[in-house]
Design a protein around this motif. Structure first.
Motif, PDB file in Angstrom:
ATOM      1  N   LEU A   1       9.823   6.315   1.147  1.00  0.00           N
ATOM      2  CA  LEU A   1       9.903   5.985  -0.281  1.00  0.00           C
ATOM      3  C   LEU A   1      10.023   7.239  -1.147  1.00  0.00           C
ATOM      4  N   LEU A   2       9.431   8.345  -0.707  1.00  0.00           N
ATOM      5  CA  LEU A   2       9.449   9.583  -1.491  1.00  0.00           C
ATOM      6  C   LEU A   2      10.669  10.458  -1.207  1.00  0.00           C
ATOM      7  N   SER A   3      11.347  10.241  -0.104  1.00  0.00           N
ATOM      8  CA  SER A   3      12.407  11.153   0.320  1.00  0.00           C
ATOM      9  C   SER A   3      13.638  11.081  -0.580  1.00  0.00           C
TER      10      SER A   3
ATOM     11  N   GLU B   1       0.833  -1.204   0.000  1.00  0.00           N
ATOM     12  CA  GLU B   1       0.000   0.000   0.000  1.00  0.00           C
ATOM     13  C   GLU B   1       0.870   1.257   0.000  1.00  0.00           C
ATOM     14  N   ALA B   2       1.960   1.230   0.766  1.00  0.00           N
ATOM     15  CA  ALA B   2       2.873   2.372   0.816  1.00  0.00           C
ATOM     16  C   ALA B   2       3.499   2.614  -0.551  1.00  0.00           C
ATOM     17  N   GLU B   3       3.925   1.547  -1.212  1.00  0.00           N
ATOM     18  CA  GLU B   3       4.536   1.681  -2.535  1.00  0.00           C
ATOM     19  C   GLU B   3       3.541   2.230  -3.551  1.00  0.00           C
ATOM     20  N   LYS B   4       2.303   1.752  -3.497  1.00  0.00           N
ATOM     21  CA  LYS B   4       1.264   2.213  -4.417  1.00  0.00           C
ATOM     22  C   LYS B   4       0.961   3.702  -4.193  1.00  0.00           C
ATOM     23  N   THR B   5       0.817   4.091  -2.930  1.00  0.00           N
ATOM     24  CA  THR B   5       0.531   5.487  -2.602  1.00  0.00           C
ATOM     25  C   THR B   5       1.713   6.382  -2.970  1.00  0.00           C
ATOM     26  N   ALA B   6       2.927   5.934  -2.672  1.00  0.00           N
ATOM     27  CA  ALA B   6       4.119   6.716  -3.001  1.00  0.00           C
ATOM     28  C   ALA B   6       4.230   6.917  -4.508  1.00  0.00           C
ATOM     29  N   SER B   7       3.908   5.891  -5.269  1.00  0.00           N
ATOM     30  CA  SER B   7       3.954   5.991  -6.727  1.00  0.00           C
ATOM     31  C   SER B   7       2.961   7.038  -7.227  1.00  0.00           C
TER      32      SER B   7
ATOM     33  N   ASP C   1      -5.191   9.002   3.020  1.00  0.00           N
ATOM     34  CA  ASP C   1      -6.337   8.425   3.710  1.00  0.00           C
ATOM     35  C   ASP C   1      -5.923   7.221   4.548  1.00  0.00           C
ATOM     36  N   THR C   2      -5.246   7.501   5.668  1.00  0.00           N
ATOM     37  CA  THR C   2      -4.851   6.462   6.609  1.00  0.00           C
ATOM     38  C   THR C   2      -4.674   7.074   7.987  1.00  0.00           C
ATOM     39  N   PRO C   3      -5.086   6.364   9.035  1.00  0.00           N
ATOM     40  CA  PRO C   3      -4.830   6.839  10.397  1.00  0.00           C
ATOM     41  C   PRO C   3      -3.487   6.332  10.945  1.00  0.00           C
ATOM     42  N   SER C   4      -2.726   5.625  10.118  1.00  0.00           N
ATOM     43  CA  SER C   4      -1.492   4.968  10.557  1.00  0.00           C
ATOM     44  C   SER C   4      -0.264   5.851  10.341  1.00  0.00           C
ATOM     45  N   ALA C   5       0.367   6.272  11.439  1.00  0.00           N
ATOM     46  CA  ALA C   5       1.601   7.044  11.360  1.00  0.00           C
ATOM     47  C   ALA C   5       2.716   6.188  10.751  1.00  0.00           C
ATOM     48  N   GLU C   6       2.673   4.896  11.025  1.00  0.00           N
ATOM     49  CA  GLU C   6       3.681   3.974  10.494  1.00  0.00           C
ATOM     50  C   GLU C   6       3.619   3.914   8.960  1.00  0.00           C
ATOM     51  N   LEU C   7       2.405   3.884   8.414  1.00  0.00           N
ATOM     52  CA  LEU C   7       2.245   3.862   6.962  1.00  0.00           C
ATOM     53  C   LEU C   7       2.725   5.180   6.352  1.00  0.00           C
ATOM     54  N   LEU C   8       2.403   6.310   7.000  1.00  0.00           N
ATOM     55  CA  LEU C   8       2.889   7.611   6.514  1.00  0.00           C
ATOM     56  C   LEU C   8       4.413   7.631   6.495  1.00  0.00           C
ATOM     57  N   GLN C   9       5.013   7.077   7.511  1.00  0.00           N
ATOM     58  CA  GLN C   9       6.468   7.029   7.595  1.00  0.00           C
ATOM     59  C   GLN C   9       7.045   6.213   6.438  1.00  0.00           C
ATOM     60  N   LYS C  10       6.434   5.080   6.122  1.00  0.00           N
ATOM     61  CA  LYS C  10       6.914   4.249   5.017  1.00  0.00           C
ATOM     62  C   LYS C  10       6.789   4.994   3.684  1.00  0.00           C
ATOM     63  N   ILE C  11       5.663   5.677   3.500  1.00  0.00           N
ATOM     64  CA  ILE C  11       5.439   6.422   2.255  1.00  0.00           C
ATOM     65  C   ILE C  11       6.469   7.545   2.147  1.00  0.00           C
TER      66      ILE C  11
END
Length: 168
Positions: free
Chosen positions: A108-110, A73-79, A95-105
């Protein structure tokens, strides 16, 4: 009955013991807890360890599956967000309440020349910011200001910031 042992220092051990009626009550409590554990596991005494091991393995497997799904999901959103970066800056609501997922995204973008600010959804909105070393921006300060604007708190270092906003 020895209830606990504490090693205070080299050569000195503190023993906590109960005797008489207190020992009887202590052992009864332990038996009761053990019976409840057997009931929860749905196993008789000899099979309880095997059942507990199976439960732990199932939990680990489920956790690995969730981590793989979150990475996908992180890779898809980052793309998708990669296409929206303008002048090496990405500010987006995810659209996520997960801080961990935001961190992964964000990871990937940094890039060294890029600033990424991601704001999650939910009652307490996680905020995550990454500022590359070549941007001249302070991720902690950006995060603090974004979180303040959202009625929350946040901060961090020059390259990484995180916090929580309130969805009011």
């Amino acid at each position: 009955v020895v209830v606990s042992t504490d090693r205070i220092q080299d050569g000195i051990v503190r023993l906590t013991i109960v005797a008489g009626d207190a020992a009887t009550r202590f052992l009864e409590e332990k038996r009761s807890l053990l019976a409840e554990a057997f009931r929860l596991l749905g196993a008789k005494e000899p099979d309880a360890i095997i059942k507990a091991q199976q439960l732990v393995e199932q939990w680990k497997s489920t956790r690995r599956e969730r981590e793989r799904a979150a990475s996908g999901e992180a890779e898809k959103t980052a793309s998708a967000l990669e296409k929206k970066i303008v002048h090496s800056v990405c500010v987006a609501r995810v659209d996520t309440p997960s801080a961990e997922l935001l961190q992964k995204i964000a990871r990937l973008l940094s890039r060294d020349d890029r600033t990424v600010v991601l704001i999650g959804s939910g009652e307490s909105m996680p905020v995550f910011c990454v500022a590359g070393t070549k941007t001249g921006r302070d991720a902690g300060e950006i995060t603090r200001r974004v979180c303040q604007a959202l009625g929350g708190r946040g901060g961090g270092t020059a390259t990484l910031g995180q916090g929580i906003g309130k969805n009011e």
